[in-house]
Design a protein around this motif. Sequence first.
Motif, PDB file in Angstrom:
ATOM      1  N   THR A 128       0.839  -1.196   0.000  1.00 45.99           N
ATOM      2  CA  THR A 128       0.000   0.000   0.000  1.00 45.99           C
ATOM      3  C   THR A 128       0.874   1.247   0.000  1.00 45.99           C
ATOM      4  OG1 THR A 128      -1.791  -1.133   1.171  1.00 45.99           O
ATOM      5  CG2 THR A 128      -1.744   1.267   1.319  1.00 45.99           C
ATOM      6  N   LEU A 129       0.469   2.249  -0.744  1.00 45.72           N
ATOM      7  CA  LEU A 129       1.175   3.529  -0.782  1.00 45.72           C
ATOM      8  C   LEU A 129       0.641   4.417   0.335  1.00 45.72           C
ATOM      9  CD1 LEU A 129       2.958   5.700  -2.213  1.00 45.72           C
ATOM     10  CD2 LEU A 129       0.940   6.216  -3.629  1.00 45.72           C
ATOM     11  N   LYS A 130       1.538   5.027   1.093  1.00 49.51           N
ATOM     12  CA  LYS A 130       1.133   5.933   2.169  1.00 49.51           C
ATOM     13  C   LYS A 130       1.603   7.346   1.855  1.00 49.51           C
ATOM     14  CE  LYS A 130       1.047   2.408   5.798  1.00 49.51           C
ATOM     15  NZ  LYS A 130       1.544   2.009   7.140  1.00 49.51           N
ATOM     16  N   ILE A 131       0.637   8.248   1.731  1.00 41.65           N
ATOM     17  CA  ILE A 131       0.921   9.658   1.498  1.00 41.65           C
ATOM     18  C   ILE A 131       0.418  10.417   2.710  1.00 41.65           C
ATOM     19  CG2 ILE A 131       0.483  11.651   0.020  1.00 41.65           C
ATOM     20  CD1 ILE A 131       0.139   9.767  -2.305  1.00 41.65           C
ATOM     21  N   GLY A 132       1.320  10.690   3.645  1.00 44.83           N
ATOM     22  CA  GLY A 132       0.900  11.247   4.918  1.00 44.83           C
ATOM     23  C   GLY A 132      -0.045  10.273   5.591  1.00 44.83           C
ATOM     24  N   PRO A 133      -1.220  10.738   6.040  1.00 45.86           N
ATOM     25  CA  PRO A 133      -2.171   9.838   6.688  1.00 45.86           C
ATOM     26  C   PRO A 133      -3.032   9.049   5.706  1.00 45.86           C
ATOM     27  CG  PRO A 133      -3.036  12.056   6.692  1.00 45.86           C
ATOM     28  CD  PRO A 133      -1.658  12.141   6.079  1.00 45.86           C
ATOM     29  N   ILE A 134      -2.882   9.316   4.414  1.00 43.57           N
ATOM     30  CA  ILE A 134      -3.723   8.678   3.399  1.00 43.57           C
ATOM     31  C   ILE A 134      -3.080   7.382   2.916  1.00 43.57           C
ATOM     32  CG2 ILE A 134      -4.769   8.923   1.127  1.00 43.57           C
ATOM     33  CD1 ILE A 134      -4.796  11.950   1.575  1.00 43.57           C
ATOM     34  N   GLU A 135      -3.842   6.305   2.962  1.00 50.27           N
ATOM     35  CA  GLU A 135      -3.384   5.028   2.418  1.00 50.27           C
ATOM     36  C   GLU A 135      -4.034   4.811   1.062  1.00 50.27           C
ATOM     37  OE1 GLU A 135      -3.904   1.824   5.139  1.00 50.27           O
ATOM     38  OE2 GLU A 135      -2.398   2.576   6.535  1.00 50.27           O
ATOM     39  N   VAL A 136      -3.213   4.547   0.079  1.00 48.36           N
ATOM     40  CA  VAL A 136      -3.694   4.418  -1.295  1.00 48.36           C
ATOM     41  C   VAL A 136      -3.470   2.997  -1.783  1.00 48.36           C
ATOM     42  CG1 VAL A 136      -3.514   5.290  -3.659  1.00 48.36           C
ATOM     43  CG2 VAL A 136      -3.098   6.841  -1.726  1.00 48.36           C
ATOM     44  N   TRP A 137      -4.583   2.318  -2.084  1.00 45.88           N
ATOM     45  CA  TRP A 137      -4.499   0.977  -2.656  1.00 45.88           C
ATOM     46  C   TRP A 137      -5.486   0.860  -3.807  1.00 45.88           C
ATOM     47  CZ3 TRP A 137      -1.453  -2.860  -3.388  1.00 45.88           C
ATOM     48  CH2 TRP A 137      -1.964  -4.004  -4.014  1.00 45.88           C
ATOM     49  N   PRO A 138      -5.007   0.377  -4.928  1.00 42.96           N
ATOM     50  CA  PRO A 138      -3.619   0.062  -5.260  1.00 42.96           C
ATOM     51  C   PRO A 138      -2.779   1.338  -5.328  1.00 42.96           C
ATOM     52  CG  PRO A 138      -4.991  -0.048  -7.209  1.00 42.96           C
ATOM     53  CD  PRO A 138      -5.925   0.124  -6.070  1.00 42.96           C
ATOM     54  N   PRO A 139      -1.443   1.233  -5.320  1.00 45.98           N
ATOM     55  CA  PRO A 139      -0.580   2.421  -5.310  1.00 45.98           C
ATOM     56  C   PRO A 139      -0.516   3.089  -6.677  1.00 45.98           C
ATOM     57  CG  PRO A 139       0.758   0.447  -5.373  1.00 45.98           C
ATOM     58  CD  PRO A 139      -0.664  -0.015  -5.217  1.00 45.98           C
ATOM     59  N   VAL A 140      -1.676   3.608  -7.083  1.00 51.59           N
ATOM     60  CA  VAL A 140      -1.848   4.174  -8.424  1.00 51.59           C
ATOM     61  C   VAL A 140      -2.475   5.553  -8.295  1.00 51.59           C
ATOM     62  CG1 VAL A 140      -3.068   3.919 -10.612  1.00 51.59           C
ATOM     63  CG2 VAL A 140      -2.139   1.899  -9.462  1.00 51.59           C
ATOM     64  N   VAL A 141      -1.938   6.511  -9.045  1.00 49.62           N
ATOM     65  CA  VAL A 141      -2.463   7.873  -9.046  1.00 49.62           C
ATOM     66  C   VAL A 141      -2.860   8.251 -10.465  1.00 49.62           C
ATOM     67  CG1 VAL A 141      -1.934  10.301  -8.580  1.00 49.62           C
ATOM     68  CG2 VAL A 141      -1.006   8.516  -7.085  1.00 49.62           C
ATOM     69  N   LEU A 142      -4.063   8.797 -10.609  1.00 49.92           N
ATOM     70  CA  LEU A 142      -4.491   9.353 -11.889  1.00 49.92           C
ATOM     71  C   LEU A 142      -3.863  10.726 -12.035  1.00 49.92           C
ATOM     72  CD1 LEU A 142      -6.280   9.576 -14.451  1.00 49.92           C
ATOM     73  CD2 LEU A 142      -8.101  10.453 -12.950  1.00 49.92           C
ATOM     74  N   ALA A 143      -3.065  10.914 -13.072  1.00 47.20           N
ATOM     75  CA  ALA A 143      -2.393  12.192 -13.288  1.00 47.20           C
ATOM     76  C   ALA A 143      -3.402  13.278 -13.650  1.00 47.20           C
ATOM     77  CB  ALA A 143      -1.361  12.058 -14.405  1.00 47.20           C
ATOM     78  N   PRO A 144      -3.213  14.476 -13.132  1.00 43.43           N
ATOM     79  CA  PRO A 144      -4.070  15.586 -13.558  1.00 43.43           C
ATOM     80  C   PRO A 144      -3.862  15.850 -15.043  1.00 43.43           C
ATOM     81  CG  PRO A 144      -2.764  16.170 -11.611  1.00 43.43           C
ATOM     82  CD  PRO A 144      -2.199  14.890 -12.145  1.00 43.43           C
ATOM     83  N   MET A 145      -4.945  15.943 -15.792  1.00 39.65           N
ATOM     84  CA  MET A 145      -4.862  16.240 -17.223  1.00 39.65           C
ATOM     85  C   MET A 145      -5.910  17.285 -17.561  1.00 39.65           C
ATOM     86  SD  MET A 145      -4.178  12.481 -18.974  1.00 39.65           S
ATOM     87  CE  MET A 145      -5.334  11.569 -17.920  1.00 39.65           C
ATOM     88  N   ALA A 146      -5.453  18.384 -18.150  1.00 37.26           N
ATOM     89  CA  ALA A 146      -6.341  19.496 -18.477  1.00 37.26           C
ATOM     90  C   ALA A 146      -7.456  19.039 -19.404  1.00 37.26           C
ATOM     91  CB  ALA A 146      -5.539  20.617 -19.130  1.00 37.26           C
ATOM     92  N   GLY A 147      -8.686  19.372 -19.033  1.00 37.44           N
ATOM     93  CA  GLY A 147      -9.828  19.028 -19.852  1.00 37.44           C
ATOM     94  C   GLY A 147     -10.213  17.565 -19.806  1.00 37.44           C
ATOM     95  N   ILE A 148      -9.550  16.791 -18.972  1.00 42.71           N
ATOM     96  CA  ILE A 148      -9.810  15.347 -18.904  1.00 42.71           C
ATOM     97  C   ILE A 148     -10.271  14.927 -17.520  1.00 42.71           C
ATOM     98  CG2 ILE A 148      -8.838  13.041 -19.193  1.00 42.71           C
ATOM     99  CD1 ILE A 148      -8.927  14.553 -21.797  1.00 42.71           C
ATOM    100  N   THR A 149      -9.473  15.229 -16.494  1.00 43.44           N
ATOM    101  CA  THR A 149      -9.713  14.640 -15.171  1.00 43.44           C
ATOM    102  C   THR A 149     -10.708  15.459 -14.340  1.00 43.44           C
ATOM    103  OG1 THR A 149      -7.698  15.692 -14.288  1.00 43.44           O
ATOM    104  CG2 THR A 149      -7.501  13.458 -15.116  1.00 43.44           C
ATOM    105  N   ASN A 150     -11.847  15.751 -14.951  1.00 45.82           N
ATOM    106  CA  ASN A 150     -12.929  16.381 -14.207  1.00 45.82           C
ATOM    107  C   ASN A 150     -13.633  15.322 -13.364  1.00 45.82           C
ATOM    108  OD1 ASN A 150     -14.534  14.982 -16.146  1.00 45.82           O
ATOM    109  ND2 ASN A 150     -14.395  16.746 -17.523  1.00 45.82           N
ATOM    110  N   ALA A 151     -14.657  15.749 -12.622  1.00 43.33           N
ATOM    111  CA  ALA A 151     -15.346  14.823 -11.716  1.00 43.33           C
ATOM    112  C   ALA A 151     -15.936  13.636 -12.458  1.00 43.33           C
ATOM    113  CB  ALA A 151     -16.424  15.564 -10.936  1.00 43.33           C
ATOM    114  N   ALA A 152     -16.390  13.847 -13.692  1.00 44.86           N
ATOM    115  CA  ALA A 152     -16.988  12.755 -14.463  1.00 44.86           C
ATOM    116  C   ALA A 152     -15.960  11.675 -14.780  1.00 44.86           C
ATOM    117  CB  ALA A 152     -17.580  13.307 -15.764  1.00 44.86           C
ATOM    118  N   PHE A 153     -14.808  12.073 -15.289  1.00 44.61           N
ATOM    119  CA  PHE A 153     -13.794  11.081 -15.647  1.00 44.61           C
ATOM    120  C   PHE A 153     -13.237  10.403 -14.405  1.00 44.61           C
ATOM    121  CE2 PHE A 153      -9.519   9.704 -17.054  1.00 44.61           C
ATOM    122  CZ  PHE A 153      -9.904   8.903 -18.115  1.00 44.61           C
ATOM    123  N   ARG A 154     -13.063  11.163 -13.324  1.00 45.81           N
ATOM    124  CA  ARG A 154     -12.569  10.559 -12.085  1.00 45.81           C
ATOM    125  C   ARG A 154     -13.546   9.507 -11.569  1.00 45.81           C
ATOM    126  NH1 ARG A 154     -11.816  16.011 -10.646  1.00 45.81           N
ATOM    127  NH2 ARG A 154     -13.260  15.808  -8.899  1.00 45.81           N
TER     128      ARG A 154
END
Length: 384
Positions: free
Chosen positions: A14-40
């Motif tokens: 598991t990835l730990k970013i401060g108090p946040i545990e992220v599983w799987p250890p995957v981050v969606l990169a911010p992308m202009a015009g893409i990663t709005n609430a709908a795509f997320r």
Amino acid sequence: MRCHRSGRKGRVETLKIGPIEVWPPVVLAPMAGITNAAFRTLCREQGGGLFVSEMITSRALVERNRKTLAMIRFAPGESPRSIQLYGVDPATVGRAAKMIAQEGLADHIDLNFGCPVPKVTRRGGGAALPYKRGLLRAILRAAVAGAGPLPVTMKMRKGIDDDHLTYLDAGRIAAEEGVAAVALHGRTAVQHYGGTADWTAIARLKEAVPEIPVLGNGDIWSADDAVRMMQRTGCDGVVVGRGCLGRPWLFRDLARAMEGSAERCRPPLGEVAATMARHAELLVECFGSETHALADFRKHVGWYLKGFTVGAATRAALTSARTLDELRARLAELDAAQPWPQAAEGPRGKSNTRRRVHLPDGWLDDPYEEVALDAAAEADTSGG
């Protein structure tokens, strides 16, 4: 969705970013015009991870710009909520981070030092900024102080070009200033999205800052790419950008791969069409307008249909649909049984290299000189 089996791998941590545990250890990169609430939301429905909003400017946020505030709306139940900030002035970045923390706007702040577009770098922002070590340190210090209990991370590139690499110094500065994790795109600014990502740089960064998580980014087109990157570099997680364009089920593959499963999604065209309809429906909910949503959806059509045998007239009909009912009718005309094509694998989005990076006059003269950037460097950059 239909799946096939690949080579089995062991489960990763598991990835730990401060108090946040992220599983799987995957981050969606911010992308202009893409990663709005709908795509997320669409990606979350496929698998877990940390899903970051489109980039917003710290200046626009503290000035409560209406468009910017709309861009950081999160879907009900979306957690953890993650905002990416872009800024060039330490005081303004600090105020923006404090505003996010005090008003409960998000649970995590990511700072953008990786944007390579000319309108950003020519003013000293994005991928150009880490070259000025003192300014980078001041921004990180202000952000961490302003964020209080919220973890602050940063995303960067290797540097401006091969003669002006900054990532190792930037990583050490980040660790010293209390940044919770750093993400490295294994390309320089001049490479833009061309060439091949340098995964060895990610390994070197991990060796340089073992005290904080290091995330790798660049050329992750499949779940197996992500596993290979982690194995080769020792990084703690991956950041996925263009690889999920028109392919949100990549997050399902990533979750399975990180668990050690060999199953991978290879949906036939009918299932792809259903996902396209779901995406458009979410955009309508996000924007509150079918006209706006369908116009925004047009850019996704080609990514979804990559590799499939679909005629130009059909593609044109899909991109010109003005209502959800019209889009659904056009999608229903597709050959639902057409299998996932091998041509759909591999790179997505634009891949090009720049001849040079646009920078302020004299920017490369002294990496340690004190510099203050004009507030105009943040103008018109929310969303990239």
